[in-house]
Design an enzyme around this catalytic site. Structure first.
Site, mmCIF file in Angstrom:
data_model
loop_
_atom_site.group_PDB
_atom_site.id
_atom_site.type_symbol
_atom_site.label_atom_id
_atom_site.label_comp_id
_atom_site.label_asym_id
_atom_site.label_seq_id
_atom_site.Cartn_x
_atom_site.Cartn_y
_atom_site.Cartn_z
ATOM 1 N N ASP A 214 0.838 -0.217 19.849
ATOM 2 C CA ASP A 214 0.125 0.274 21.024
ATOM 3 C C ASP A 214 -0.851 1.380 20.628
ATOM 4 O OD1 ASP A 214 -0.028 0.314 24.032
ATOM 5 O OD2 ASP A 214 0.636 2.382 23.720
ATOM 6 N N GLU A 263 9.013 -4.563 2.366
ATOM 7 C CA GLU A 263 10.381 -4.526 1.850
ATOM 8 C C GLU A 263 11.156 -5.778 2.253
ATOM 9 O OE1 GLU A 263 10.819 0.351 2.366
ATOM 10 O OE2 GLU A 263 12.117 -1.022 3.495
#
Length: 559
Positions: A214, A263
């Protein structure tokens, strides 16, 4: 085919599933209400998982479902690592992820990093700790102006109207770029940065596949004294050094986030909501070292016009090639007037906000100002064009039912702070596109839940209910389902070639495998000649594409 294999075979390259995905935005409080309290919830989404699978989407994007006082429809987050108890529990969230993954649907969640709720434990700690405390350093507190500090530090205006500063009991002021219940976080603070990395890992560990960020362009700020006035801010270029918007140093934040995303296997995806000044500025958010993708909102403020569409498409595909990302296509979302309504109104020359269309509807009444049939026909045409484009397409809940904007909401029933605070860019606010969905033609809330819905649904929702449209082969829902099914079969490399039509109001392009899309933005039919025999979607009349419509041509491409 097992559920696991289904998820893995939706795309040629699992890690790149997002590049040409059809993503369905769910506004959770208005999707489906499982417990009958008037608010949509996470179990409600689970109950409609088969519907989402039958629709044929690749992913869902969930607007905020976190604990919130709903000062801004959930974008005031009190706890970034939990579920609002009115919407369910973390176990319910895990069940939803499993149900969607079992159906080959990935999950994208909203992250709101510019501001928290004023109920967040950090902000409550800041209020209690007082002036000069370490707790206040996580937010942006300043002394007021004037002899006694009783005036705001600057004359800045919040996006929802009114001052961008709010005074607390001990006399200091805090910055809120949106509603007063949404204090801006201080992104120079290491604890803020580290906490959001923890949040990203928290949801990624629960199986979330990606994140929508956002107001991604507003996190970092240069608030060195003296603070500039609004007039001074307006004179400053948006070149990466503006004090408040689209600063170059925000990309240091997203480089950290990218390391977290990477990751995981496959890497988590992200898409930026970044309202910036140029395509070059937007490209920075879409870089592989950052978020990887950024919304292009150009079509949200474009008329149903062939020249505007072609320019926007060409520019954004060129930008995507430069960044190595894929572009995004969107016609409706939770912040704007539904496109079936926009396209049924006269063009508004020089309009500054798409909500002006709702003002017209409310002022004159839908029958006076809005041509619903024309708007829906054009909405179908625009959507079919978008689903044929390279890149990802974002669909907003209810557009697959042909829903129009709901203007018939009284002042006492509205919820959007933009309405109550008089924000000009939103006109009547955004409640009209957030009205709960109709699932059945009867019932107190048209099957949304067992009781009344949290926003009033108009009687005309009955004709757009899912149980009505799914049994009608000519309905908007049937069109979306067929388009998404064919799109999956026809999808090809991320490029297109324009085919000149000899008419300024007709666009035609071909994808590398020979799939073609023809959209007639005008009123006169466009003759397809012998290609009419290869139309697989859309309607031809006497071998021609009617005005305000789109067809797909797939010579020999389908089994």
């Amino acid at each position: 085919m097992t559920d696991a294999l289904l998820l893995e075979t939706r795309d040629d390259t699992t890690a790149a599933w997002w590049r040409q995905a059809a993503v369905y935005q769910i506004y959770p409080r208005s999707f489906a209400d499982a417990n009958g309290d008037g608010l949509g919830d996470i179990p409600g989404i689970v109950s409609r998982a088969d519907y989402l699978q039958e629709l044929g989407i690749d992913a869902v994007w969930l607007s905020p479902f976190y604990p919130s006082a709903l000062a801004d429809g959930g974008y005031d987050v009190a706890d970034y690592r939990d579920v609002d108890p009115r919407l369910g529990t973390l176990d319910d969230f895990d069940d939803m992820v499993a149900a969607l993954h079992d159906r080959g649907i990935r999950v994208v969640v909203d992250i709101v990093p510019n501001h928290s709720s004023d109920l967040h434990e950090w902000f409550q700690e800041a209020l209690a700790a007082g002036r000069g405390s370490a707790a206040r350093e996580r937010y942006i507190f300043r002394e007021g102006s004037g002899p006694d500090g009783s005036e705001p530090p600057t004359d800045w205006t919040a996006a929802f109207g009114g001052s961008a500063w709010e005074r607390v009991e001990d006399g200091q002021w805090f910055l809120h770029s949106f509603a007063p219940e949404q204090p801006d976080l201080n992104w120079d603070h290491p604890e803020v940065r580290e906490d959001f990395l923890t949040t990203l890992r928290f949801w990624s560990d629960r199986g979330v596949d990606g994140f929508r960020i956002d107001v991604a362009h507003m996190l970092t700020k240069d608030l060195s004294e003296p603070l500039p006035s609004t007039a001074e801010l307006e004179l400053l270029p948006h070149d990466g050094n503006h004090p408040l918007h689209d600063r170059d140093d925000v990309h240091e934040v997203y480089a950290e986030w990218r390391r977290v995303f990477n990751e995981y296997d496959p890497p988590r995806t992200a898409v930026a909501e970044a309202w910036v000044s140029t395509p070059e500025r937007r490209a920075k958010y879409a870089s592989a070292e950052g978020l990887g993708q950024a919304f292009n909102f150009d079509l949200l403020v474009a008329d149903f016009d062939a020249t505007q569409f072609r320019t926007i498409i060409s520019d954004n595909l060129a930008q995507a090639r430069t960044t190595g990302s894929s572009t995004t296509w969107v016609l409706s979302n939770h912040d704007v007037t539904r496109h079936a309504t926009r396209y049924g109104l006269a063009p508004l020359a020089g309009r500054t906000g798409v909500k002006q269309g709702v003002e017209w509807v409310a002022a004159g009444g839908p029958g006076d100002q809005l041509d619903r049939e024309l708007g829906l026909r054009r909405a179908h045409a625009a959507t079919l064009l978008l689903l044929g484009l390279p890149g990802s397409t974002y669909l907003y809940q209810g557009e697959e039912l042909g829903l129009q904007e709901v203007a018939e909401i009284g002042p006492d029933e509205r919820q959007d702070p933009a309405f109550f605070r008089g924000a000009e860019f939103d006109g009547l606010g955004r409640d009209g596109c957030r009205v709960p969905l109709p699932w059945t033609a009867s019932g107190s809330s048209f099957g949304f839940g067992a009781g009344d819905a949290h926003l009033p649904q108009p009687e005309w929702f009955a004709e757009h209910a899912v149980d009505v449209e799914e049994s009608d082969p000519s309905s908007t829902l049937s069109l979306y389902r067929e388009a998404l099914r064919l799109r999956r079969e026809l999808q090809t490399d991320e490029s297109l070639e324009w085919i000149e039509t000899g008419r300024a109001d007709v666009l035609r392009f071909a994808r590398p495998n020979g799939w073609q899309i023809v959209t007639n933005f005008g009123t006169e039919p466009f003759d397809l000649g012998t290609d009419a025999a290869d139309v697989v979607l859309g309607t031809v009349v006497d071998g021609a594409v009617s005005g305000d419509s789109t067809v797909w041509i797939a010579p020999g491409l389908l089994g």
